[in-house]
Design a protein around this motif. Structure first.
Motif, mmCIF file in Angstrom:
data_model
loop_
_atom_site.group_PDB
_atom_site.id
_atom_site.type_symbol
_atom_site.label_atom_id
_atom_site.label_comp_id
_atom_site.label_asym_id
_atom_site.label_seq_id
_atom_site.Cartn_x
_atom_site.Cartn_y
_atom_site.Cartn_z
ATOM 1 N N ILE A 213 0.840 -1.210 0.000
ATOM 2 C CA ILE A 213 0.000 0.000 0.000
ATOM 3 C C ILE A 213 0.872 1.257 0.000
ATOM 4 O O ILE A 213 0.602 2.233 -0.699
ATOM 5 C CB ILE A 213 -0.936 -0.022 1.214
ATOM 6 N N GLU A 214 1.956 1.233 0.779
ATOM 7 C CA GLU A 214 2.846 2.393 0.838
ATOM 8 C C GLU A 214 3.516 2.641 -0.510
ATOM 9 O O GLU A 214 3.634 3.790 -0.959
ATOM 10 C CB GLU A 214 3.896 2.166 1.920
ATOM 11 N N ALA A 215 3.948 1.552 -1.176
ATOM 12 C CA ALA A 215 4.576 1.715 -2.484
ATOM 13 C C ALA A 215 3.593 2.267 -3.509
ATOM 14 O O ALA A 215 3.948 3.097 -4.350
ATOM 15 C CB ALA A 215 5.138 0.376 -2.958
ATOM 16 N N GLU A 216 2.336 1.807 -3.423
ATOM 17 C CA GLU A 216 1.322 2.317 -4.349
ATOM 18 C C GLU A 216 1.060 3.792 -4.102
ATOM 19 O O GLU A 216 0.888 4.586 -5.041
ATOM 20 C CB GLU A 216 0.039 1.506 -4.179
ATOM 21 N N ALA A 217 1.040 4.205 -2.824
ATOM 22 C CA ALA A 217 0.809 5.620 -2.506
ATOM 23 C C ALA A 217 1.947 6.490 -3.016
ATOM 24 O O ALA A 217 1.725 7.591 -3.533
ATOM 25 C CB ALA A 217 0.627 5.793 -0.996
ATOM 26 N N GLU A 218 3.188 6.009 -2.882
ATOM 27 C CA GLU A 218 4.332 6.772 -3.384
ATOM 28 C C GLU A 218 4.276 6.906 -4.892
ATOM 29 O O GLU A 218 4.599 7.976 -5.444
ATOM 30 C CB GLU A 218 5.631 6.092 -2.949
ATOM 31 N N ARG A 219 3.874 5.876 -5.579
ATOM 32 C CA ARG A 219 3.795 5.957 -7.032
ATOM 33 C C ARG A 219 2.724 6.941 -7.470
ATOM 34 O O ARG A 219 2.907 7.703 -8.418
ATOM 35 C CB ARG A 219 3.512 4.568 -7.604
ATOM 36 N N ARG A 220 1.590 6.941 -6.763
ATOM 37 C CA ARG A 220 0.529 7.902 -7.117
ATOM 38 C C ARG A 220 0.982 9.333 -6.845
ATOM 39 O O ARG A 220 0.675 10.240 -7.611
ATOM 40 C CB ARG A 220 -0.734 7.584 -6.329
ATOM 41 N N ALA A 221 1.719 9.540 -5.749
ATOM 42 C CA ALA A 221 2.203 10.883 -5.440
ATOM 43 C C ALA A 221 3.172 11.364 -6.512
ATOM 44 O O ALA A 221 3.169 12.537 -6.888
ATOM 45 C CB ALA A 221 2.868 10.887 -4.067
ATOM 46 N N ALA A 222 4.010 10.465 -7.030
ATOM 47 C CA ALA A 222 4.939 10.849 -8.085
ATOM 48 C C ALA A 222 4.191 11.251 -9.356
ATOM 49 O O ALA A 222 4.576 12.199 -10.041
ATOM 50 C CB ALA A 222 5.900 9.694 -8.367
ATOM 51 N N VAL A 223 3.112 10.545 -9.665
ATOM 52 C CA VAL A 223 2.314 10.892 -10.852
ATOM 53 C C VAL A 223 1.670 12.261 -10.683
ATOM 54 O O VAL A 223 1.614 13.072 -11.607
ATOM 55 C CB VAL A 223 1.257 9.804 -11.099
#
Length: 297
Positions: A213-223
Motif C-alpha cells: 500500500i505504501e509503495a502504491e501511494a508513493e507511485r501515485r504521489a509521483a504521478v
C-alpha cells in the motif's frame, strides 16, 4: 560352585543320582529334555526349552511375529524375556526379510500403462534426486502380511518428519512386480516424480500488505507531482495524437462546410482542457493501466 559326581540311575531310570565327593551327600535330578540337551551340548535346544518354560511365546511364534514385521525388542518385551534369547531365533528370519527387501528393489513398478522398464531402486533414486533427498540415509525393510505377500518399505527422514512408502512385492522370473499401497509410494513411482510431496502456498503477512500500500501511494504521489509540473508550465502543448479529427460527412452540402470548420476548431481547442481552460488531469485508472484521456492505450 560345588562339583557333584554322577553315581548312577535310580531303578525307575527317571532320575540321575549325584554325590558330593567331599561330604558324601547324594542328590538326584530328573532325566528330562533339558538334561538330555545339556549332555549333548545342544545349546539351541537348551535355549528353546528355556523360552518354552519362561515365556508365553514359543520359538515358532517368535519367528512368526518377526516375519510379520515385529522387531526383536518388541517381541522380547511382549514375551518378558531378554533380547539375547529372542535374537537366537530371530536371526534367520531377519536374514529372510533382508533378502526380500533386496529382491523388491529389483522389482518393476506397476503403472497404469503396465510394468515399468526401470527397477524400483532406479525409479526411487531419480525421485529422491529430483526432490533433494538422500537415498543413502533411507532404510529398506520387508515382511509378510496376513495373506503371505511380501511388503517392502522405504523409510526416510525429511526435516523433522519421517516418511514411509509401502509396496507389495510379487516375485517372478523377470524380477517381480511392485504395486504401490499408499499415496507416498504411488508418488515415488509416478513418471512425474519430480514434484514435491507437499505443495506450499505463499502466506503474506500484514507487513507485506502495508509495504504494498505504501509503495502504491508513493507511485501515485509521483504521478501527481509530474502532472502538476506539466500544468504549471506555460509552454505545455497538447500532444498531437490527443486531437480528435472531425469526421467528414459526404452526405452534407458544400454550403455547410464553413460552419463545420469553425466548430471543429473549437473542438480542437477544447481537447485536453477542462471547463476552466486548464489541462485535464488523467484519472487514476488511466495512470495505472497506461490509458490516455482519449481512450487510446
Amino acid at each position: 560352585m560345588r562339583e557333584l559326581r554322577v553315581v548312577g540311575l535310580e531303578p525307575d531310570a527317571k532320575h540321575v543320582v549325584l554325590a558330593d565327593p567331599t561330604t558324601g551327600d547324594k542328590f538326584r535330578i530328573p532325566v528330562d529334555d533339558t538334561l538330555r540337551a545339556a549332555s549333548r551340548g545342544d545349546l539351541a535346544r537348551l535355549g528353546q526349552i528355556q523360552i518354552e518354560t519362561t515365556s508365553s511365546l514359543r520359538p515358532r511364534e517368535i519367528q512368526a511375529r518377526i516375519r510379520a514385521g515385529a522387531s526383536v525388542e518388541q517381541v522380547a518385551e511382549d514375551a518378558g524375556i531378554p533380547v539375547a534369547k529372542v535374537e537366537r531365533f530371530a536371526y534367520p528370519v531377519l536374514l529372510e526379510r533382508s533378502r526380500a527387501a533386496e529382491m523388491a528393489k529389483l522389482g518393476h513398478p506397476v503403472r497404469p500403462d503396465g510394468p515399468a522398464v526401470q527397477t524400483l531402486l532406479e525409479v526411487v533414486t531419480q525421485a529422491f534426486r529430483a526432490r533433494g533427498h538422500s537415498l543413502g540415509a533411507a532404510t529398506w525393510d520387508a515382511w509378510r502380511d496376513e495373506d503371505g505377500h511380501w511388503i517392502a518399505q522405504l523409510q526416510w527422514q525429511a526435516g523433522r518428519s519421517t516418511n514411509a512408502a509401502h509396496w507389495r512385492y510379487q516375485p517372478d522370473a523377470h524380477g517381480g512386480t511392485i504395486s504401490a499401497l499408499d499415496d507416498v509410494a504411488a508418488d515415488l513411482v509416478d513418471p512425474d516424480c519430480g514434484r514435491p510431496l507437499r505443495y506450499l502456498t505463499p502466506v503474506y503477512s500484514a507487513r507485506d500488505v502495508d509495504d504494498t500500500i505504501e509503495a502504491e501511494a508513493e507511485r501515485r504521489a509521483a504521478v501527481v507531482d509530474d502532472t502538476a509540473e506539466i500544468e504549471a508550465s506555460p509552454d505545455a502543448e497538447v500532444p498531437a495524437d490527443t486531437v480528435a479529427e472531425p469526421e467528414e460527412d459526404t452526405a452534407d452540402d458544400t454550403a455547410d462546410d464553413a460552419p463545420r470548420t469553425g466548430a471543429a476548431r473549437q473542438t480542437v481547442a477544447a481537447v485536453g482542457r477542462d471547463k476552466r481552460g486548464k489541462p485535464a488531469l488523467p484519472s487514476w485508472d488511466d495512470v495505472l493501466l497506461g490509458v490516455r484521456s482519449n481512450g487510446r492505450a
